[in-house]
Design an enzyme around this catalytic site. Sequence first.
Site, PDB file in Angstrom:
ATOM      1  N   LYS A 115     -43.140   0.516 -17.093  1.00  0.00           N
ATOM      2  CA  LYS A 115     -42.380   1.761 -17.233  1.00  0.00           C
ATOM      3  C   LYS A 115     -41.449   1.867 -16.044  1.00  0.00           C
ATOM      4  CE  LYS A 115     -42.326   5.404 -20.025  1.00  0.00           C
ATOM      5  NZ  LYS A 115     -42.774   5.510 -21.420  1.00  0.00           N
ATOM      6  N   ASP A 155     -36.757   6.745 -22.966  1.00  0.00           N
ATOM      7  CA  ASP A 155     -37.854   7.704 -22.839  1.00  0.00           C
ATOM      8  C   ASP A 155     -37.142   9.029 -22.551  1.00  0.00           C
ATOM      9  OD1 ASP A 155     -41.026   7.594 -22.559  1.00  0.00           O
ATOM     10  OD2 ASP A 155     -40.361   9.016 -21.062  1.00  0.00           O
TER      11      ASP A 155
HETATM   12  N1  GLU Z   1     -40.809   5.339 -24.186  1.00  0.00           N
HETATM   13  C1  GLU Z   1     -41.477   4.977 -25.395  1.00  0.00           C
HETATM   14  C2  GLU Z   1     -42.972   5.018 -25.181  1.00  0.00           C
HETATM   15  O1  GLU Z   1     -43.445   5.835 -24.408  1.00  0.00           O
HETATM   16  C3  GLU Z   1     -40.936   3.676 -26.003  1.00  0.00           C
HETATM   17  C4  GLU Z   1     -41.060   2.464 -25.122  1.00  0.00           C
HETATM   18  C5  GLU Z   1     -40.378   1.213 -25.688  1.00  0.00           C
HETATM   19  O2  GLU Z   1     -39.842   1.239 -26.779  1.00  0.00           O
HETATM   20  O3  GLU Z   1     -40.415   0.211 -24.953  1.00  0.00           O
HETATM   21  O4  GLU Z   1     -43.733   4.312 -25.762  1.00  0.00           O
END
Ligand code: GLU
Length: 434
Positions: A115, A155
């Site tokens: 992340k 996100d």
């Molecule tokens: N931010 C989204 C999550 O919390 C998607 C992450 C992604 O597609 O890599 O899963």
Amino acid sequence: MTENQHGGSLFQQAFDEVAADVKPVLDGNESYRRWRILDRLSEPDRVLGFTVRWTNDKGEVEQNRAWRVQYCNALGPYKGGLRFHPSVNEDTLRFLGFEQCFKNALTGLPMGGGKGGSDFNPKGRSEHEIMRFCHAFMDEYHRYGGEDIDVPAGDIGVGGREVGFLFGRWLRLTSRHTATLTGRSLEQFGIKGRTEATGYGTVEFARLMLDTKDETLEGKRVLISGAGNVAQYAAERSIELGAQVLTLSNSEGTAHFPEGLTQSMLETIQDARNQGRRLKDIAGDLDGMKFEASSKPWGTACDVALPCATQNELDGDEAKTLLDNGCTAIAEGANMPSTTEAVHLFREKKVLYGPGKAANAGGVAVSGLEMAQAAQRIPWTREQTIDKLYDIMRTIHDQCAEHGGSGDAIDYVKGANIAGFRRVADSLITGGVG
Ligand code: GLU
């Protein structure tokens, strides 16, 4: 440090929940203990911190902190979104990276967990400022990413437009048109269906949970928090399945739809939001929508709650109110939106409760399909993607049921934690330690 409701770290809150659920698994598995799997997962592989310097529209230099937490790549390239929000710090991203490892494992696709993000606040910024920030972010980040190494997506605060700017800069820096970011627009060979995937996946998870009680979403009163991408598509899919969506919300208050939100009202809201308008300003133009300032959705009587805004948005008292008012199913579109007390209550009362790492995995699952599409260099149809999304949500649901006990009450939290943990653990053991 971002504080949770007890002044503690978000990471600790997320870690403690997983640790408690996997304890019996560790007690029964000498190999997991010998290889110190849980200890190893208490720290990310690495945390990359950098400073993003950029110029605003007045020509002044601004500076933000940014991080990428590469948590664990045992199952595949680090994978997880980028969040641009003033609350972002290292603790927030460690928590989100940790959760992402198990969520991604549950999808069954080859994705590790990571992340990233920045304390940059996109609110009130012009499109040019956002573009310059994204380009400056990528100038720093590009040395750490790559389609087989680490693949960010969106996100909170990072949507299709921001991914477009980030990917545009990646192309100019590297000349490599590969899936180094997902959530790309169709113009950048993104995948059809990614935009709606998280919200649709969450509703699918709610549908599968209700199905274990021979119930459907038809006619159910649904509360949704948030008004961003996840909330909008959770609303769209709920409406499609015949549910009555009673709320959306943002940090300023709650939009109520006493007769139910319709698809055409939702489209009006989506258009207005794309023009930068706030929910409270839209309410004046739309019959059937009332805005209540400084309130949350959870006081309205409902059958199903879909928290789709942010972490710790639903506390113990609000959970109690929900249950007292007749709510029997909660599926989380956001990451850890329920506080520890709220989770405790949902589990104790044995209501249908799908935690974020299971119920919101649809977004990252379709990101995984976008990576497959980019590697194949053949576009998928929207139908193929949505069918596969629903297959994956069913697999996640069934893994939760397998590890979370069955009978009259599946503990989806326990099921998700154990199933996700085992996949990551087995892979770590196979790789050994130097
Ligand atoms: N931010 C989204 C999550 O919390 C998607 C992450 C992604 O597609 O890599 O899963």
